[in-house]
Scaffold this motif. Sequence first.
Motif, PDB file in Angstrom:
ATOM      1  N   CYS A   1      -7.022  -0.278   3.887  1.00 49.29           N
ATOM      2  CA  CYS A   1      -6.626  -1.784   4.225  1.00 49.29           C
ATOM      3  C   CYS A   1      -7.613  -2.616   5.290  1.00 49.29           C
ATOM      4  O   CYS A   1      -7.608  -3.643   4.975  1.00 49.29           O
TER       5      CYS A   1
ATOM      6  N   CYS B   1      -4.180   1.644   7.153  1.00 50.82           N
ATOM      7  CA  CYS B   1      -4.877   2.602   6.788  1.00 50.82           C
ATOM      8  C   CYS B   1      -6.438   2.039   6.650  1.00 50.82           C
ATOM      9  O   CYS B   1      -6.780   0.940   6.636  1.00 50.82           O
TER      10      CYS B   1
ATOM     11  N   CYS C   1       0.765  -1.201   0.003  1.00 52.24           N
ATOM     12  CA  CYS C   1      -0.019   0.057   0.046  1.00 52.24           C
ATOM     13  C   CYS C   1       0.899   1.390   0.121  1.00 52.24           C
ATOM     14  O   CYS C   1       1.933   1.280   0.672  1.00 52.24           O
TER      15      CYS C   1
ATOM     16  N   CYS D   1       0.929   3.500   6.233  1.00 49.08           N
ATOM     17  CA  CYS D   1       0.042   2.381   6.469  1.00 49.08           C
ATOM     18  C   CYS D   1       1.230   1.285   6.596  1.00 49.08           C
ATOM     19  O   CYS D   1       2.281   1.384   6.183  1.00 49.08           O
TER      20      CYS D   1
HETATM   21 ZN   LIG Z   1      -3.172   0.634   3.523  1.00 52.20          ZN
END
Ligand SMILES: [Zn+2]
Length: 188
Positions: A180, A177, A154, A158
């Motif tokens: 996710c 994040c 990502c 994150c």
């Molecule tokens: Zn993420």
Amino acid sequence: MKKIIELLKIGDLEQSILVSLKDNLNDTFNNLKMAVNISQNAFQLEITEYNSERMQYNADKILDRIIKLTKNHKVFRILGVIDKDIYSELLNFVFGIAIRPIKRISGTPVVSLISVTRLREQFYNKPENDDLFELRILKEAIHELGHTFSLEHCNKFCIMQFSNSLMDTDKKPVQFCESCGEKIINFL
Ligand SMILES: [Zn+2]
Ligand SMILES: [Zn+2]
């Protein structure tokens, strides 16, 4: 009932590492209705998993053996923890590797592996910092477990950011994040 994430000791590893990782991971995964346990089993390393030219262990071989030996474990995810330097395919080293399923798998655990060796300041000839060591282990563990929930790398702020170096690991947050986090919930 909570789904179980099982921590598995691979070779010689200080038990205290697993105990603090278990507590720290529980803080993250309790919200996702998962609980973390330490396996009663421990795996010894095999000579065929060591590459004497590289002086490292082959992470792919170790992961394959964990998959074979744990396929009947009645748990949701397995995270092997090793205190040896490991490599994978063309990479000089890896902090960890994981199986990333495309779709939901049930009945057999999805397996991941992290190495703590390069997470110590001592590895870089610096004075040891126990808190930092513990935090790095937690980050790598959450990251690899994230892959077992089908997450890819990502670009946001994150835990699923790719770590090419320890600096990358130290910069990224210890959480998923928002997107996710939502992907995991949808995958479960
Ligand atoms: Zn993420
Ligand atoms: Zn990754």
